[in-house]
Write a protein that holds these residues in place. Structure first.
Motif, PDB file in Angstrom:
ATOM      1  N   LEU A  55       0.843  -1.190   0.000  1.00 49.75           N
ATOM      2  CA  LEU A  55       0.000   0.000   0.000  1.00 49.75           C
ATOM      3  C   LEU A  55       0.884   1.249   0.000  1.00 49.75           C
ATOM      4  O   LEU A  55       1.874   1.311   0.739  1.00 49.75           O
ATOM      5  CB  LEU A  55      -0.874   0.038   1.251  1.00 49.75           C
ATOM      6  CG  LEU A  55      -1.993  -0.988   1.365  1.00 49.75           C
ATOM      7  CD1 LEU A  55      -2.587  -0.965   2.777  1.00 49.75           C
ATOM      8  CD2 LEU A  55      -3.066  -0.732   0.320  1.00 49.75           C
ATOM      9  N   LEU A  98      -1.996   4.113   4.061  1.00 51.72           N
ATOM     10  CA  LEU A  98      -1.612   3.658   5.393  1.00 51.72           C
ATOM     11  C   LEU A  98      -2.224   4.605   6.424  1.00 51.72           C
ATOM     12  O   LEU A  98      -2.706   5.678   6.086  1.00 51.72           O
ATOM     13  CB  LEU A  98      -0.091   3.600   5.522  1.00 51.72           C
ATOM     14  CG  LEU A  98       0.591   2.555   4.636  1.00 51.72           C
ATOM     15  CD1 LEU A  98       2.107   2.626   4.797  1.00 51.72           C
ATOM     16  CD2 LEU A  98       0.081   1.150   4.920  1.00 51.72           C
ATOM     17  N   SER A  99      -2.218   4.198   7.689  1.00 51.29           N
ATOM     18  CA  SER A  99      -2.976   4.921   8.701  1.00 51.29           C
ATOM     19  C   SER A  99      -2.150   5.826   9.596  1.00 51.29           C
ATOM     20  O   SER A  99      -1.478   5.365  10.521  1.00 51.29           O
ATOM     21  CB  SER A  99      -3.753   3.945   9.581  1.00 51.29           C
ATOM     22  OG  SER A  99      -4.543   4.681  10.502  1.00 51.29           O
ATOM     23  N   ASP A 101      -8.356  -6.964   6.459  1.00 45.89           N
ATOM     24  CA  ASP A 101      -7.025  -7.513   6.736  1.00 45.89           C
ATOM     25  C   ASP A 101      -7.202  -8.776   7.576  1.00 45.89           C
ATOM     26  O   ASP A 101      -7.449  -8.685   8.781  1.00 45.89           O
ATOM     27  CB  ASP A 101      -6.189  -6.478   7.489  1.00 45.89           C
ATOM     28  CG  ASP A 101      -4.870  -7.024   8.030  1.00 45.89           C
ATOM     29  OD1 ASP A 101      -4.519  -8.191   7.750  1.00 45.89           O
ATOM     30  OD2 ASP A 101      -4.194  -6.268   8.756  1.00 45.89           O
ATOM     31  N   ALA A 124      -4.501  -9.369  10.741  1.00 45.70           N
ATOM     32  CA  ALA A 124      -4.428  -8.570  11.963  1.00 45.70           C
ATOM     33  C   ALA A 124      -4.435  -9.497  13.176  1.00 45.70           C
ATOM     34  O   ALA A 124      -5.150 -10.501  13.183  1.00 45.70           O
ATOM     35  CB  ALA A 124      -5.601  -7.599  12.023  1.00 45.70           C
ATOM     36  N   HIS A 134     -11.261  -2.534   7.577  1.00 39.67           N
ATOM     37  CA  HIS A 134     -10.793  -1.160   7.430  1.00 39.67           C
ATOM     38  C   HIS A 134     -11.829  -0.235   6.800  1.00 39.67           C
ATOM     39  O   HIS A 134     -11.772   0.974   7.010  1.00 39.67           O
ATOM     40  CB  HIS A 134      -9.516  -1.137   6.570  1.00 39.67           C
ATOM     41  CG  HIS A 134      -8.343  -1.654   7.309  1.00 39.67           C
ATOM     42  ND1 HIS A 134      -7.414  -0.839   7.895  1.00 39.67           N
ATOM     43  CD2 HIS A 134      -7.956  -2.923   7.591  1.00 39.67           C
ATOM     44  CE1 HIS A 134      -6.492  -1.574   8.503  1.00 39.67           C
ATOM     45  NE2 HIS A 134      -6.797  -2.846   8.326  1.00 39.67           N
ATOM     46  N   GLY A 149      -4.007   0.922   6.288  1.00 39.98           N
ATOM     47  CA  GLY A 149      -3.272  -0.205   6.844  1.00 39.98           C
ATOM     48  C   GLY A 149      -2.324   0.257   7.944  1.00 39.98           C
ATOM     49  O   GLY A 149      -1.739   1.330   7.851  1.00 39.98           O
ATOM     50  N   PRO A 205      -0.187  -2.411  10.131  1.00 37.69           N
ATOM     51  CA  PRO A 205       0.211  -3.642  10.818  1.00 37.69           C
ATOM     52  C   PRO A 205       1.162  -3.325  11.977  1.00 37.69           C
ATOM     53  O   PRO A 205       1.994  -2.426  11.853  1.00 37.69           O
ATOM     54  CB  PRO A 205       0.907  -4.458   9.731  1.00 37.69           C
ATOM     55  CG  PRO A 205       1.281  -3.488   8.673  1.00 37.69           C
ATOM     56  CD  PRO A 205       0.320  -2.345   8.768  1.00 37.69           C
ATOM     57  N   HIS A 262       1.062  -8.035   6.067  1.00 39.31           N
ATOM     58  CA  HIS A 262      -0.391  -8.176   6.131  1.00 39.31           C
ATOM     59  C   HIS A 262      -0.958  -8.033   4.724  1.00 39.31           C
ATOM     60  O   HIS A 262      -0.413  -7.308   3.905  1.00 39.31           O
ATOM     61  CB  HIS A 262      -0.994  -7.096   7.023  1.00 39.31           C
ATOM     62  CG  HIS A 262      -0.818  -7.354   8.473  1.00 39.31           C
ATOM     63  ND1 HIS A 262      -1.799  -7.081   9.383  1.00 39.31           N
ATOM     64  CD2 HIS A 262       0.222  -7.865   9.180  1.00 39.31           C
ATOM     65  CE1 HIS A 262      -1.373  -7.406  10.597  1.00 39.31           C
ATOM     66  NE2 HIS A 262      -0.143  -7.879  10.499  1.00 39.31           N
ATOM     67  N   TYR A 285      -4.334  -6.960   2.420  1.00 36.19           N
ATOM     68  CA  TYR A 285      -5.522  -6.119   2.447  1.00 36.19           C
ATOM     69  C   TYR A 285      -6.371  -6.485   1.240  1.00 36.19           C
ATOM     70  O   TYR A 285      -5.973  -6.232   0.106  1.00 36.19           O
ATOM     71  CB  TYR A 285      -5.125  -4.636   2.449  1.00 36.19           C
ATOM     72  CG  TYR A 285      -4.361  -4.307   3.709  1.00 36.19           C
ATOM     73  CD1 TYR A 285      -5.027  -3.868   4.841  1.00 36.19           C
ATOM     74  CD2 TYR A 285      -2.995  -4.531   3.779  1.00 36.19           C
ATOM     75  CE1 TYR A 285      -4.331  -3.628   6.018  1.00 36.19           C
ATOM     76  CE2 TYR A 285      -2.288  -4.301   4.949  1.00 36.19           C
ATOM     77  CZ  TYR A 285      -2.971  -3.856   6.066  1.00 36.19           C
ATOM     78  OH  TYR A 285      -2.284  -3.632   7.229  1.00 36.19           O
ATOM     79  N   THR A 332      -0.556  -5.237   0.129  1.00 36.08           N
ATOM     80  CA  THR A 332       0.132  -5.668   1.343  1.00 36.08           C
ATOM     81  C   THR A 332       0.651  -4.458   2.114  1.00 36.08           C
ATOM     82  O   THR A 332       0.701  -3.349   1.581  1.00 36.08           O
ATOM     83  CB  THR A 332       1.321  -6.584   1.008  1.00 36.08           C
ATOM     84  OG1 THR A 332       2.282  -5.837   0.243  1.00 36.08           O
ATOM     85  CG2 THR A 332       0.892  -7.823   0.245  1.00 36.08           C
ATOM     86  N   ALA A 333       1.070  -4.709   3.341  1.00 40.51           N
ATOM     87  CA  ALA A 333       1.786  -3.708   4.142  1.00 40.51           C
ATOM     88  C   ALA A 333       2.540  -4.435   5.232  1.00 40.51           C
ATOM     89  O   ALA A 333       2.108  -5.472   5.710  1.00 40.51           O
ATOM     90  CB  ALA A 333       0.832  -2.673   4.731  1.00 40.51           C
TER      91      ALA A 333
END
Length: 179
Positions: A29, A34-35, A68, A71, A79, A123, A125, A132, A134, A174-175
């Motif tokens: 990602l 991402l978060s 995900d 997790a 998400h 994401g 992780p 991870h 997604y 992925t992440a």
């Protein structure tokens, strides 16, 4: 990374195609997805642009989910979830999951994710947990409205989707956060 398959217990259905200007199949990602909310430096919690084609002709609406399964919760992490997207819609703009609903099609319902926020959460992780996956999924449905309350959970939405699904389009990213 676990090898759990989030589709293993679901009915087999035809696939169709989903693409994104923001995410590449099988690739990590981007920072935008991402978060920052969950502490990823530079993360922006911006939902990806999505376009889809080839859904079954009988489609009456769509739902979009981002999940995900890796997790460390015992049940994965949802998400983003949007339902009651009209059948005439085949694209969501970048940041449609911003929480205001202003970029979602009229009549769509954005339900709370596992952080209990009715928006896209990128994401995030845990550091050192490994990669991870997604799963960004467009669900083609046989009803105009799935009939869930706007405060429902994504798992309950998924339960309702299972009895109305005509087709499924999947994009996986992925992440991984190094520890």
């Amino acid at each position: 990374m676990s090898e759990n398959d989030p589709f293993a217990g679901l009915p087999p259905v035809p696939s169709f195609t989903v693409t994104s200007k923001d995410i590449v199949e099988g690739q990590p990602l981007p920072l935008a997805q991402l978060s920052g909310i969950f502490g990823i430096s530079g993360g922006q919690d911006i939902s990806p642009q999505l376009s889809w084609t080839g859904a079954p002709d009988e489609t009456k609406s769509y739902a979009v989910t981002v999940y995900d399964p890796d997790a460390p919760t015992g049940s994965g992490f949802w998400h983003w979830a949007v339902t009651d997207i009209p059948a005439s819609v085949t694209e969501l703009a970048t940041d449609a999951g911003n929480g205001t609903g202003d970029l979602l099609p009229s009549g769509s319902i954005q339900i709370p994710n596992d952080a209990r926020a009715a928006r896209f959460i990128g994401g995030a992780p845990p550091a050192g947990h490994g990669p991870h996956r997604y799963f960004i999924v467009i669900h083609a449905l046989d009803v105009e409205s799935i009939g869930v309350d706007p405060s429902t959970s994504p798992a309950f939405l998924g339960f309702n989707i299972a009895s109305h699904i005509l087709g499924r389009a999947v994009l996986t990213a992925t992440a991984e956060t190094k520890g």
